[in-house]
Motif scaffolding. Sequence first.
Motif, mmCIF file in Angstrom:
data_model
loop_
_atom_site.group_PDB
_atom_site.id
_atom_site.type_symbol
_atom_site.label_atom_id
_atom_site.label_comp_id
_atom_site.label_asym_id
_atom_site.label_seq_id
_atom_site.Cartn_x
_atom_site.Cartn_y
_atom_site.Cartn_z
ATOM 1 N N ASN A 169 0.891 -1.252 0.068
ATOM 2 C CA ASN A 169 -0.062 -0.197 0.236
ATOM 3 C C ASN A 169 1.057 1.300 0.060
ATOM 4 O OD1 ASN A 169 -1.703 -2.019 2.116
ATOM 5 N ND2 ASN A 169 -2.783 -1.141 0.275
ATOM 6 N N MET A 170 0.293 2.456 -0.596
ATOM 7 C CA MET A 170 0.868 3.732 -0.423
ATOM 8 C C MET A 170 0.132 4.825 0.697
ATOM 9 S SD MET A 170 0.977 7.054 -1.123
ATOM 10 C CE MET A 170 0.084 7.554 -2.785
ATOM 11 N N PHE A 171 0.681 5.225 1.639
ATOM 12 C CA PHE A 171 0.411 6.021 2.425
ATOM 13 C C PHE A 171 0.710 7.476 2.257
ATOM 14 C CE2 PHE A 171 -0.639 2.144 4.392
ATOM 15 C CZ PHE A 171 -1.676 2.200 5.130
ATOM 16 N N VAL A 172 -0.352 8.489 2.580
ATOM 17 C CA VAL A 172 0.055 9.719 2.565
ATOM 18 C C VAL A 172 0.568 10.410 3.901
ATOM 19 C CG1 VAL A 172 -0.792 12.351 1.983
ATOM 20 C CG2 VAL A 172 -1.574 10.247 0.518
ATOM 21 N N PRO A 173 1.911 10.660 3.886
ATOM 22 C CA PRO A 173 2.292 10.844 5.354
ATOM 23 C C PRO A 173 1.577 12.100 5.744
ATOM 24 C CG PRO A 173 4.127 11.132 3.513
ATOM 25 C CD PRO A 173 2.961 11.004 2.953
ATOM 26 N N ILE A 174 1.303 12.087 7.246
ATOM 27 C CA ILE A 174 0.701 12.959 7.881
ATOM 28 C C ILE A 174 1.188 14.183 8.207
ATOM 29 C CG2 ILE A 174 1.445 12.429 10.303
ATOM 30 C CD1 ILE A 174 -2.299 12.688 8.960
ATOM 31 N N ASP A 175 2.613 14.440 8.196
ATOM 32 C CA ASP A 175 3.152 15.784 8.276
ATOM 33 C C ASP A 175 2.751 16.677 7.199
ATOM 34 O OD1 ASP A 175 4.624 14.546 6.240
ATOM 35 O OD2 ASP A 175 6.596 14.874 7.098
ATOM 36 N N LEU A 176 2.174 16.119 6.050
ATOM 37 C CA LEU A 176 1.990 17.216 4.754
ATOM 38 C C LEU A 176 0.088 17.767 5.370
ATOM 39 C CD1 LEU A 176 2.383 14.881 1.696
ATOM 40 C CD2 LEU A 176 3.747 16.699 2.690
ATOM 41 N N LEU A 177 -0.320 17.141 6.391
ATOM 42 C CA LEU A 177 -1.648 17.866 6.672
ATOM 43 C C LEU A 177 -1.377 19.175 7.553
ATOM 44 C CD1 LEU A 177 -4.555 17.617 6.925
ATOM 45 C CD2 LEU A 177 -4.617 16.078 9.123
ATOM 46 N N THR A 178 -0.207 18.903 8.555
ATOM 47 C CA THR A 178 -0.395 20.155 9.692
ATOM 48 C C THR A 178 -0.311 21.536 9.368
ATOM 49 O OG1 THR A 178 0.928 18.398 10.965
ATOM 50 C CG2 THR A 178 1.068 20.632 11.627
ATOM 51 N N PRO A 179 0.497 21.454 8.055
ATOM 52 C CA PRO A 179 0.712 22.979 7.398
ATOM 53 C C PRO A 179 -0.591 23.482 6.971
ATOM 54 C CG PRO A 179 2.328 21.733 6.542
ATOM 55 C CD PRO A 179 1.447 20.834 7.137
#
Length: 376
Positions: free
Chosen positions: A256-266
């Motif tokens: 699977n590919m996951f979108v990293p959560i650190d892209l959400l914070t900004p």
Amino acid sequence: MTPRRIRFLRARCGCVRLSAIASPRFQPRRDTDRTMSDIERANGHRVSGVLPSLGSGPLPATRPHPKDYSFDLSAVLDAVRPIRSAVPADGHTAATLGTEREGNAVLIDSDGLLLTIGYLIVEATDVIVSDRKGMPVPAQVVGYDHETGFGLVRAARSLDIEPLTISTDVASLETGDEIVIAAQGGLDQAMRGRVAARREFAGSWEYLLNAAIFTVPLHPHWSGAALIDPQTGHLFGTGSLFVQEALGGDEQAPGNMFVPIDLLTPILDDLITLGRPARKPRPWLGMHTTEAMGHLLVAGVHPDGPAENAGVEPGDIIQRVDGRQVRGLSDLYRKMWSAGESGTEIRLAIVRGMEALEIVVRSGDRHRYLKLPQQH
């Protein structure tokens, strides 16, 4: 009225290699139970060839044991909720993503805010999640970001569940690290896994992540699933795709590919207050492009999108952007986006059959193209 579908190139050979699958499209059933065998299409592709490897859930041997973790694993898993959405038939994404969508959403605050993968809720007019007892709870779309792929919804009432904490340590995640992957359904739908790679991912739909998280083994219910830090129980990422080469290169390793959560914070505050990030939107052409036999091939164009309106056709081969040679999908996107913000004219040098053409495309704003419900 039947909606116009995205015009896709149809291969004349017997098969097309499928390297990444997103967003299951479910067909209606008379009963309320749905399994992976109900999936007919994913991102516009038939997936019957991979269904035998997906199954109905993680293998029992891969399930995590609560005693192995320093946090309350059951409470963490409870934060992963089922989500269902309905999209009008005339929505721009209805033809490829379906009008009925199902997957997972993760509760991330005490006011009913849930994070999911955006393709489950984009253009949705009706969204349902469930509370701790499994009772349906209406939810409203809060925000969507095409660049990261994240989507947010808010439940109309309390779900009586503790939210998951967003990790601030995603950058330390490395190949080989252990993780927990969780879909809605508690321990039965959770599995132990590992990070197969941190690398760039370029999707055909004008999408690029610099450091996507690839995991193995394959979780069969990946859409919106939670990637969990086994040390803290915090959220590392959001499930997006099934991939055949999770390890990279030519080695076949389903994952699977996951979108990293650190892209959400900004962008989190903007998504909540504005429904989208406040940054200037990138140029969007409305093309699906794939790498084939050393070429960049236009696989499809969105009806009434910038590329179609400019005369780009499925089957065109892209050679240059604004006079600069392009080498691969990610290079194509970076050259497009470096031209300016949405509205910028982009010159494409293409080959169509035996003819060399130059087509000028006035780019658009992907967000404005979509039929998004008004925020209240």
